[in-house]
Design a protein around this motif. Sequence first.
Motif, PDB file in Angstrom:
ATOM      1  N   TRP A  61      34.730  43.493  43.611  1.00 44.47           N
ATOM      2  CA  TRP A  61      36.029  43.388  42.938  1.00 44.47           C
ATOM      3  C   TRP A  61      37.062  44.334  43.554  1.00 44.47           C
ATOM      4  O   TRP A  61      37.932  44.878  42.872  1.00 44.47           O
ATOM      5  N   TYR A  89      34.750  37.158  38.552  1.00 41.56           N
ATOM      6  CA  TYR A  89      35.929  38.027  38.510  1.00 41.56           C
ATOM      7  C   TYR A  89      35.874  38.836  37.221  1.00 41.56           C
ATOM      8  O   TYR A  89      35.522  38.307  36.164  1.00 41.56           O
ATOM      9  N   GLN A 127      41.723  41.873  43.109  1.00 43.93           N
ATOM     10  CA  GLN A 127      40.263  41.932  43.159  1.00 43.93           C
ATOM     11  C   GLN A 127      39.681  40.733  43.895  1.00 43.93           C
ATOM     12  O   GLN A 127      40.158  39.611  43.785  1.00 43.93           O
ATOM     13  N   PRO A 129      36.162  38.497  44.339  1.00 42.40           N
ATOM     14  CA  PRO A 129      35.027  38.223  43.442  1.00 42.40           C
ATOM     15  C   PRO A 129      33.689  38.568  44.076  1.00 42.40           C
ATOM     16  O   PRO A 129      33.535  38.591  45.301  1.00 42.40           O
TER      17      PRO A 129
END
Length: 281
Positions: free
Chosen positions: A54, A176, A203, A205
Amino acid sequence: MFSRSKKASRLVLGAAGLGALVALTGIAGPAVAGADVRHAGTHKPTVVLVHGAWADGSSWDKVAAKLQSDGYQVATPPNLLSGVRNDAANLRAYLDTISGPIVLVGHSYGGMVITTAALGDKQVKALVYVDAYLPAKDDTVFSLTSALPGSVFAADPSTVFDQVPIPGANQVANFYVKPSVFGKAFADKSIPAKDVAVLTARQRPLASNALFEPSGEPAWSTIPSWSVIGKQDAVIPPAEQVVMAKRAKAHTLEVNGPHLVMLTAPGVVTGQIESAARATD
């Protein structure tokens, strides 16, 4: 699992192929001269910074800038976040392009990756774990997190993650972190809300399989290690980090800070990395 392939990787293009690539892309010669050039003229180890889940390489920006100002060559290759084995294989391939000693640094999930990638690599002289997992053989992210009191992620996954299917992949999804959870997990109140919003939006994943892939023989069993532990970490509770660090016989430094301690205390993190680097002399 990871064979040395430096010689082979340097011969893939050949002289004619390299010339054609330069002509095709318009890249000047020095820019494609290879990894040896960027490390020439220095006896300091190259510091390779591996980001966690992330996140992306920008999470290391403050630390990278300080290391560079102190004369270190620094690299922040992308961590694919696709699974421990694949991520480690890709990192190992990158390390094989570097000449000279390496200090390998991992944050969070990046600790899983460096522990596997560095195994048997004689160029890696030190491992540094920053609010990171220091897995033993057969440990997984899930096993090290799910039962830990104090971890935001030790909860029903549907309350923590937004899941996005990966086309063509059965029973695997991209996870996420929910915006409502991200700040509490990574930043607490140590990072301004506007900066947390940017980190949340940026971010990258983590593939769900990465949570369950077991670690192999740990590189820290043969390579000296250091750690930095943020005492307000809400992802990997500090008490668990201490246990893992002791198991790895890591030189450990605790600091007031959240999971993203390299953003809130970059000087401290840089100092620990440089301590590891000096120990390689």
